[in-house]
Design a protein around this motif. Structure first.
Motif, PDB file in Angstrom:
ATOM      1  N   SER A  27       0.861  -1.181   0.000  1.00 21.40           N
ATOM      2  CA  SER A  27       0.000   0.000   0.000  1.00 21.40           C
ATOM      3  C   SER A  27       0.896   1.230   0.000  1.00 21.40           C
ATOM      4  N   TYR A  28       0.275   2.414  -0.041  1.00 25.13           N
ATOM      5  CA  TYR A  28       1.072   3.632  -0.108  1.00 25.13           C
ATOM      6  C   TYR A  28       1.908   3.854   1.151  1.00 25.13           C
ATOM      7  N   GLU A  29       1.545   3.212   2.263  1.00 26.65           N
ATOM      8  CA  GLU A  29       2.357   3.359   3.474  1.00 26.65           C
ATOM      9  C   GLU A  29       3.767   2.807   3.270  1.00 26.65           C
ATOM     10  N   ASP A  30       3.873   1.713   2.519  1.00 29.23           N
ATOM     11  CA  ASP A  30       5.193   1.129   2.269  1.00 29.23           C
ATOM     12  C   ASP A  30       6.098   2.106   1.515  1.00 29.23           C
ATOM     13  N   LEU A  54      -3.940   9.478   4.864  1.00 28.12           N
ATOM     14  CA  LEU A  54      -5.234   8.822   5.025  1.00 28.12           C
ATOM     15  C   LEU A  54      -6.328   9.842   5.330  1.00 28.12           C
ATOM     16  N   ILE A  55      -6.024  10.780   6.232  1.00 29.09           N
ATOM     17  CA  ILE A  55      -7.002  11.811   6.587  1.00 29.09           C
ATOM     18  C   ILE A  55      -7.331  12.669   5.361  1.00 29.09           C
ATOM     19  N   ILE A  56      -6.279  13.038   4.595  1.00 28.95           N
ATOM     20  CA  ILE A  56      -6.500  13.846   3.392  1.00 28.95           C
ATOM     21  C   ILE A  56      -7.332  13.075   2.372  1.00 28.95           C
ATOM     22  N   LEU A  57      -7.025  11.787   2.202  1.00 30.39           N
ATOM     23  CA  LEU A  57      -7.786  10.972   1.253  1.00 30.39           C
ATOM     24  C   LEU A  57      -9.257  10.880   1.639  1.00 30.39           C
ATOM     25  N   LEU A  58      -9.521  10.790   2.924  1.00 34.31           N
ATOM     26  CA  LEU A  58     -10.916  10.780   3.376  1.00 34.31           C
ATOM     27  C   LEU A  58     -11.604  12.085   2.987  1.00 34.31           C
ATOM     28  N   GLY A  59     -10.884  13.205   3.164  1.00 38.99           N
ATOM     29  CA  GLY A  59     -11.450  14.487   2.779  1.00 38.99           C
ATOM     30  C   GLY A  59     -11.688  14.587   1.284  1.00 38.99           C
ATOM     31  N   VAL A  60     -10.708  14.140   0.500  1.00 41.35           N
ATOM     32  CA  VAL A  60     -10.818  14.204  -0.959  1.00 41.35           C
ATOM     33  C   VAL A  60     -11.950  13.320  -1.467  1.00 41.35           C
ATOM     34  N   ASN A  61     -12.051  12.126  -0.915  1.00 39.57           N
ATOM     35  CA  ASN A  61     -13.131  11.231  -1.333  1.00 39.57           C
ATOM     36  C   ASN A  61     -14.497  11.785  -0.952  1.00 39.57           C
ATOM     37  N   SER A  62     -14.544  12.526   0.140  1.00 36.61           N
ATOM     38  CA  SER A  62     -15.795  13.174   0.526  1.00 36.61           C
ATOM     39  C   SER A  62     -16.169  14.245  -0.496  1.00 36.61           C
ATOM     40  N   VAL A  63     -15.146  14.972  -1.000  1.00 41.69           N
ATOM     41  CA  VAL A  63     -15.385  15.971  -2.044  1.00 41.69           C
ATOM     42  C   VAL A  63     -15.905  15.301  -3.315  1.00 41.69           C
ATOM     43  N   MET A  64     -15.297  14.157  -3.674  1.00 39.66           N
ATOM     44  CA  MET A  64     -15.744  13.443  -4.876  1.00 39.66           C
ATOM     45  C   MET A  64     -17.173  12.941  -4.723  1.00 39.66           C
ATOM     46  N   LEU A  65     -17.483  12.444  -3.536  1.00 40.27           N
ATOM     47  CA  LEU A  65     -18.848  11.975  -3.290  1.00 40.27           C
ATOM     48  C   LEU A  65     -19.829  13.141  -3.381  1.00 40.27           C
ATOM     49  N   ALA A  66     -19.438  14.293  -2.816  1.00 41.54           N
ATOM     50  CA  ALA A  66     -20.280  15.486  -2.913  1.00 41.54           C
ATOM     51  C   ALA A  66     -20.430  15.918  -4.368  1.00 41.54           C
ATOM     52  N   THR A  76     -12.861   7.150  -9.846  1.00 39.25           N
ATOM     53  CA  THR A  76     -11.802   7.612  -8.954  1.00 39.25           C
ATOM     54  C   THR A  76     -12.170   7.334  -7.505  1.00 39.25           C
ATOM     55  N   PHE A  77     -13.425   7.526  -7.183  1.00 42.42           N
ATOM     56  CA  PHE A  77     -13.906   7.247  -5.824  1.00 42.42           C
ATOM     57  C   PHE A  77     -13.712   5.773  -5.483  1.00 42.42           C
ATOM     58  N   VAL A  78     -14.078   4.904  -6.414  1.00 44.08           N
ATOM     59  CA  VAL A  78     -13.908   3.456  -6.200  1.00 44.08           C
ATOM     60  C   VAL A  78     -12.429   3.118  -5.986  1.00 44.08           C
ATOM     61  N   ALA A  79     -11.569   3.660  -6.845  1.00 42.77           N
ATOM     62  CA  ALA A  79     -10.138   3.351  -6.763  1.00 42.77           C
ATOM     63  C   ALA A  79      -9.539   3.828  -5.449  1.00 42.77           C
ATOM     64  N   ASP A  80      -9.922   5.022  -5.001  1.00 42.27           N
ATOM     65  CA  ASP A  80      -9.374   5.548  -3.755  1.00 42.27           C
ATOM     66  C   ASP A  80      -9.889   4.794  -2.534  1.00 42.27           C
ATOM     67  N   ILE A  81     -11.159   4.411  -2.556  1.00 40.52           N
ATOM     68  CA  ILE A  81     -11.692   3.608  -1.447  1.00 40.52           C
ATOM     69  C   ILE A  81     -10.962   2.270  -1.380  1.00 40.52           C
ATOM     70  N   TYR A  82     -10.654   1.707  -2.537  1.00 42.34           N
ATOM     71  CA  TYR A  82      -9.883   0.459  -2.608  1.00 42.34           C
ATOM     72  C   TYR A  82      -8.504   0.644  -1.963  1.00 42.34           C
ATOM     73  N   GLY A  83      -7.832   1.753  -2.307  1.00 40.59           N
ATOM     74  CA  GLY A  83      -6.513   2.019  -1.737  1.00 40.59           C
ATOM     75  C   GLY A  83      -6.567   2.249  -0.238  1.00 40.59           C
ATOM     76  N   LEU A  84      -7.572   2.971   0.226  1.00 41.99           N
ATOM     77  CA  LEU A  84      -7.730   3.209   1.665  1.00 41.99           C
ATOM     78  C   LEU A  84      -8.007   1.910   2.417  1.00 41.99           C
ATOM     79  N   THR A  85      -8.799   1.049   1.815  1.00 53.00           N
ATOM     80  CA  THR A  85      -9.093  -0.243   2.442  1.00 53.00           C
ATOM     81  C   THR A  85      -7.829  -1.078   2.583  1.00 53.00           C
ATOM     82  N   LEU A  86      -6.999  -1.100   1.533  1.00 53.01           N
ATOM     83  CA  LEU A  86      -5.723  -1.823   1.608  1.00 53.01           C
ATOM     84  C   LEU A  86      -4.855  -1.276   2.721  1.00 53.01           C
ATOM     85  N   GLN A  87      -4.842   0.059   2.870  1.00 53.02           N
ATOM     86  CA  GLN A  87      -4.022   0.684   3.902  1.00 53.02           C
ATOM     87  C   GLN A  87      -4.490   0.294   5.297  1.00 53.02           C
ATOM     88  N   LEU A  88      -5.803   0.394   5.555  1.00 51.41           N
ATOM     89  CA  LEU A  88      -6.319   0.112   6.887  1.00 51.41           C
ATOM     90  C   LEU A  88      -6.267  -1.370   7.229  1.00 51.41           C
TER      91      LEU A  88
END
Length: 368
Positions: A69-72, A91-103, A276-288
């Motif tokens: 994941s991006y942490e590595d 991770l916090i920024i990605l949550l914010g960005v994905n919220s913008v995309m959802l909006a 993009t939303f799907v891809a980022d949620i996928y990346g966040l899930t891998l990270q967590l």
């Protein structure tokens, strides 16, 4: 032939990852480029060069260290302690960005499809949850369809704009903004987008077997982003300054193509946001998953719930407030990505352990 397909898949996924809510709707391009008038053409060219250079570098680093994941990658760039802190900030920024995309998806539904804002949010979340079970392969396939269509529509916008009275606005409009701000904007823009794209580009680079394939995919992807940036800027410049009043400025530009094409264009904007939303949620899930020992589905549901709650603030307020802040934070990360090319980064034991895991993934990717 198979290698060429893989290159195109990487390029289209790269483009699809950058073309999120802010890009697809036009708000991002308006804020970082178009409002600066004739200088925007040069700053878009600068952004294109950075996308080619650093996007490719990011994927190659992920490939070299077999990142899960991006942490590595952050551990590799910043070391064990600072790397973990950077990853949590990301991770916090990605949550914010994905919220913008959802909006953004909700705004598309409300402003151009004349449906309820909340309906757009819930439909996006439902479709995301269903598609995520297919993993990276589904993301690659989706972008391989959506991105070529978006590029074709961008070409149609250019042709249509050439027939408008103000088609040369992108050359003649002057700006009173400080030159430092004008030239800082493309750096902030690319820094922010690349730091956010790492959630997708890292597993993409890690799961690709050939460095040559990554390089060509990165080059084509960066060029494609530049072409779409220039097409949107050219079309919106012809309608400056009035275009700035719209939540979805590219939707208003698409009106000149006729109702049928405009409807298709708005659906494509939604699908680009969605991909993009799907891809980022996928990346966040891998990270967590590296921290929380629960089902990936539960992690995904939690992430989507957080995004849903934040998206209630609305698209434009979130984008105009969060994106410049995130861009400034991303400058530090992008500086380390550049610096990584000037010093040796020996593989840490943590990353060596991940090599076996990543190699097993490579056997299952790009079978089509």
């Amino acid at each position: 032939m198979g290698r060429n397909i893989h290159i195109l898949q990487i390029a289209f996924t790269y483009i699809g990852t950058i073309v999120g809510a802010g890009f697809a709707t036009g708000q991002e391009i308006l804020q970082f480029f178009t409002r600066f008038g004739s200088l925007a053409t040069a700053t878009i060219m600068l952004s294109t060069i950075i996308f080619i250079w650093l996007g490719t570098r990011l994927m190659l680093i992920a490939h070299e260290i077999s990142a899960r994941s991006y942490e590595d990658v952050n551990l590799h760039l910043f070391g064990p302690k600072a790397g973990k802190w950077i990853s949590w900030i990301t991770l916090i920024i990605l949550l914010g960005v994905n919220s913008v995309m959802l909006a953004g998806s909700g705004s598309v539904f409300m402003e151009h499809l004349h449906l309820n804002y909340q309906s757009g949010l819930l439909l996006t979340l439902l479709c995301t949850y269903l598609l995520l079970s297919k993993g990276m392969h589904a993301i690659l396939q989706m972008n391989s369809i959506l991105v070529p269509v978006m590029m074709l529509l961008s070409l149609l916008l250019i042709i249509s704009t050439l027939n408008t009275p103000n088609y040369d606005n992108f050359i003649i409009i002057k700006t009173d903004h400080n030159p430092i701000l004008v030239w800082l904007a493309p750096i902030l823009y690319t820094s922010f987008n690349l730091s956010m794209a790492q959630a997708v580009l890292v597993p993409l680079g890690s799961q690709t077997a050939s460095k040559s394939t990554i390089r060509w995919g990165g080059v084509l992807g960066g060029v494609g982003v530049g072409i779409m940036l220039m097409a949107a800027h050219f079309a919106m410049s012809a309608q400056m300054p009035g275009i700035q009043q719209f939540e979805i400025p590219m939707g208003n530009v698409a009106i000149q193509l006729g109702i049928a094409v405009q409807t298709v264009y708005m659906i494509m904007i939604f699908l680009e946001i969605f991909s993009t939303f799907v891809a980022d949620i996928y990346g966040l899930t891998l990270q967590l998953q590296q921290y929380v020992r629960v089902s990936p589905r539960i992690i995904t549901l939690f992430i989507m719930l957080v995004c849903f709650l934040i998206s209630q603030f609305g698209f434009s307020p979130l984008l105009s407030f969060l994106y410049p802040i995130f861009g400034l934070i991303s400058l530090f990360w992008i500086g380390m990505l550049i610096y990584s090319g000037h010093k040796g980064h020996p593989l840490t034991p943590f990353n060596r352990k991940n090599r076996t895991f990543a190699n097993s993934l490579k056997q299952h990717i790009f079978k089509s």
